[in-house]
Scaffold this motif. Structure first.
Motif, PDB file in Angstrom:
ATOM      1  N   LYS A  59      43.119 127.911 -61.133  1.00 12.24           N
ATOM      2  CA  LYS A  59      44.398 127.549 -61.740  1.00 12.24           C
ATOM      3  C   LYS A  59      44.176 126.567 -62.893  1.00 12.24           C
ATOM      4  N   GLN A  60      45.038 126.666 -63.888  1.00 11.27           N
ATOM      5  CA  GLN A  60      44.975 125.796 -65.056  1.00 11.27           C
ATOM      6  C   GLN A  60      45.785 124.526 -64.790  1.00 11.27           C
ATOM      7  N   GLY A  61      45.169 123.369 -64.931  1.00  8.43           N
ATOM      8  CA  GLY A  61      45.900 122.124 -64.775  1.00  8.43           C
ATOM      9  C   GLY A  61      46.764 121.839 -65.990  1.00  8.43           C
ATOM     10  N   ASN A  62      47.875 121.158 -65.770  1.00 13.07           N
ATOM     11  CA  ASN A  62      48.780 120.813 -66.864  1.00 13.07           C
ATOM     12  C   ASN A  62      49.460 119.477 -66.584  1.00 13.07           C
ATOM     13  N   ILE A  63      49.940 118.856 -67.657  1.00 12.91           N
ATOM     14  CA  ILE A  63      50.845 117.716 -67.555  1.00 12.91           C
ATOM     15  C   ILE A  63      52.208 118.255 -67.970  1.00 12.91           C
ATOM     16  N   THR A  64      53.104 118.431 -67.030  1.00 11.30           N
ATOM     17  CA  THR A  64      54.289 119.252 -67.193  1.00 11.30           C
ATOM     18  C   THR A  64      55.511 118.460 -67.661  1.00 11.30           C
ATOM     19  N   ALA A  65      56.592 119.196 -67.926  1.00 11.02           N
ATOM     20  CA  ALA A  65      57.861 118.569 -68.285  1.00 11.02           C
ATOM     21  C   ALA A  65      58.363 117.684 -67.149  1.00 11.02           C
ATOM     22  N   ASN A  66      58.179 118.129 -65.909  1.00  8.45           N
ATOM     23  CA  ASN A  66      58.586 117.307 -64.764  1.00  8.45           C
ATOM     24  C   ASN A  66      57.796 116.011 -64.720  1.00  8.45           C
ATOM     25  N   GLU A  67      56.517 116.086 -65.069  1.00  6.64           N
ATOM     26  CA  GLU A  67      55.686 114.891 -65.126  1.00  6.64           C
ATOM     27  C   GLU A  67      56.216 113.931 -66.196  1.00  6.64           C
ATOM     28  N   CYS A  68      56.578 114.480 -67.351  1.00  6.03           N
ATOM     29  CA  CYS A  68      57.126 113.636 -68.422  1.00  6.03           C
ATOM     30  C   CYS A  68      58.397 112.935 -67.965  1.00  6.03           C
ATOM     31  N   ASN A  69      59.271 113.655 -67.261  1.00  5.79           N
ATOM     32  CA  ASN A  69      60.497 113.043 -66.740  1.00  5.79           C
ATOM     33  C   ASN A  69      60.164 111.918 -65.756  1.00  5.79           C
ATOM     34  N   ASP A  70      59.129 112.127 -64.942  1.00  9.64           N
ATOM     35  CA  ASP A  70      58.735 111.113 -63.969  1.00  9.64           C
ATOM     36  C   ASP A  70      58.172 109.880 -64.681  1.00  9.64           C
ATOM     37  N   ILE A  71      57.423 110.095 -65.770  1.00 14.68           N
ATOM     38  CA  ILE A  71      56.907 108.975 -66.558  1.00 14.68           C
ATOM     39  C   ILE A  71      58.056 108.159 -67.150  1.00 14.68           C
ATOM     40  N   ILE A  72      59.025 108.848 -67.714  1.00  7.68           N
ATOM     41  CA  ILE A  72      60.177 108.163 -68.316  1.00  7.68           C
ATOM     42  C   ILE A  72      60.900 107.319 -67.268  1.00  7.68           C
ATOM     43  N   ARG A  73      61.081 107.895 -66.094  1.00  4.98           N
ATOM     44  CA  ARG A  73      61.766 107.169 -65.015  1.00  4.98           C
ATOM     45  C   ARG A  73      60.987 105.920 -64.611  1.00  4.98           C
ATOM     46  N   LYS A  74      59.683 106.062 -64.421  1.00  2.00           N
ATOM     47  CA  LYS A  74      58.867 104.934 -63.957  1.00  2.00           C
ATOM     48  C   LYS A  74      58.825 103.801 -64.983  1.00  2.00           C
ATOM     49  N   LEU A  75      58.637 104.160 -66.250  1.00  2.00           N
ATOM     50  CA  LEU A  75      58.458 103.128 -67.266  1.00  2.00           C
ATOM     51  C   LEU A  75      59.763 102.450 -67.655  1.00  2.00           C
TER      52      LEU A  75
END
Length: 414
Positions: free
Chosen positions: A162-178
């Motif tokens: 499988k190909q690893g990715n940094i996804t849109a959901n990950e970006c949303n989680d980053i925004i929330r945390k920061l």
């Protein structure tokens, strides 16, 4: 079930600048940026695989939250005589102290104000993949394989093909945390490993990168500048992370991996500054590549198709990593042979066995032939990385090398 990378690193407490191999200039420059209040809110550490971008970023993140270096000192309390005391200042340290509570948590990759983002795959069917799903695996991986690459990481978490990715959901989680308040009243740091794996959804982070909350720092660690979104790249301060020198790789192999001086020097020369590659080679250091290479060249130039076929069967049993290391070893000897042709006075600087073999290569090949073989070896290594059939590849390589050097034959004896 996760598959461990096929090589051994040492495990050590993460992570201070003193634990990073080489990079003396950056070890001085990064703390200086912090002490002089010149810290950019988004920094991209760009270096080739094995250079140590991730360990360097982790050391810097720990320095940023270190209470003694940059944190808020404890209140000394009122003066005995009622006069106002000057505000206590952080110590002017060039490295994290390693002992304060913040450093202790950072060293365990468990500081509440240091967040991590990295390529991942779906862990449970029907759920969006985010880095937080793999935080336990991430802590173990980074402590054990701090110089590992994305292939090692994906193997470690059992991603298979499988190909690893940094996804849109990950970006949303980053925004929330920061956007949350800092837990400890100081800096918040996002350590993003391999922003090359951000697709166009990475544009979700642009506003946050441009206008981050107060005392928020992005540390991005990349290996390929051309694969990063230009919108992200243009908003980051670029810091180039050079490959460590041969002497630094050698010292690390001796002190951290208990290699002997001669082996460490040879491996450092072959790995060309890539510490991950050096550790890969160390795993195969007991392999007698020179005898294998001698048999191959003799089968090509002297003993003929039956010996060639037998040799190809033998190399086919070595495995992909072993085949790659063998090609790198041959490439190293050819590079050495080239240097000895141009600067013969350097001969005494190299181990006897390698120098003698390189001189034998100079008897059967010219500079032009050596350069042609190096190019073919590079092509072969490229295809091995992409899971080419080993036997077919080495048989084709055998034929190509025969045609390159057929007019100048000397048997390579022991």
């Amino acid at each position: 079930m996760k598959e461990r990378p096929g090589f051994s690193f040492f495990t050590f407490a993460l992570m201070q600048f003193k634990d990073v191999i080489g990079q003396e200039h950056l070890k001085n420059e990064l703390p200086e940026l912090m002490r002089e209040n010149r810290l950019a809110h988004a920094m991209l550490l760009l270096g080739k695989e094995g250079a140590g971008g991730l360990p360097l970023a982790l050391a810097f993140a720990q320095y940023i939250v270190c209470e003694k270096a940059n944190g808020v000192p404890k209140d000394p309390g009122p003066s005995l005589f009622g006069d106002d005391l000057p505000a206590a200042q952080p110590e002017a340290l060039t490295d994290a102290c390693g002992v304060c509570p913040s450093c202790q948590r950072a060293s365990e990759l468990a500081h509440p104000d240091i967040h991590f983002s990295y390529p991942v795959v779906t862990k449970k069917a029907g759920t969006p993949p985010i880095s937080a799903d793999y935080i336990t695996e991430w802590r173990e991986f980074v402590k054990t394989y701090p110089y590992g690459n994305v292939y090692d990481w994906l193997q470690f978490i059992g991603a298979e093909n499988k190909q690893g990715n940094i996804t849109a959901n990950e970006c949303n989680d980053i925004i929330r945390k920061l956007n949350l308040k800092s837990f400890e009243g100081g800096y918040k740091v996002l350590v993003m490993w391999l922003p090359e794996y951000l697709g166009n959804e990475g544009n979700k982070l642009l506003k946050l990168i441009e206008e981050p909350p107060e005392k928020t720092v992005f540390l991005l660690i990349a290996e390929n500048e051309g694969q990063i979104l230009q919108t992200i790249l243009s908003r980051c301060q670029l810091i180039k992370v050079p490959l460590p020198g041969d002497a630094e790789i050698k010292e690390a192999l001796v002190s951290r991996n208990k290699a002997d001086e001669i082996t460490a020097a040879r491996v450092a020369a072959i790995s060309e500054g890539n510490y991950r590659e050096a550790l890969q080679i160390m795993q195969h250091s007991d392999e007698d590549w020179q005898n294998l290479l001698r048999d191959w060249l003799n089968s090509i130039m002297k003993t003929g198709p039956v010996a060639q076929s037998k040799w190809v069967d033998e190399i086919g049993q070595v495995g992909r990593e072993g085949q790659k290391q063998f090609l790198r070893y041959f490439n190293h000897l050819l590079q050495l042979a080239l240097r000895l042709q141009v600067m013969p006075d350097l001969a005494q600087q190299y181990p006897d066995k390698e120098r003698d073999f390189a001189l034998r290569l100079n008897r059967i090949t010219s500079i032009e032939q050596q350069q042609a073989i190096i190019e073919e070896l590079d092509h072969a290594a490229y295809y091995i990385e992409r899971n080419a059939n080993g036997k077919m590849l080495f048989m084709a390589l055998t034929i190509k090398i025969y045609h390159i050097i057929q007019d100048n034959v000397v048997l390579l004896n022991d």
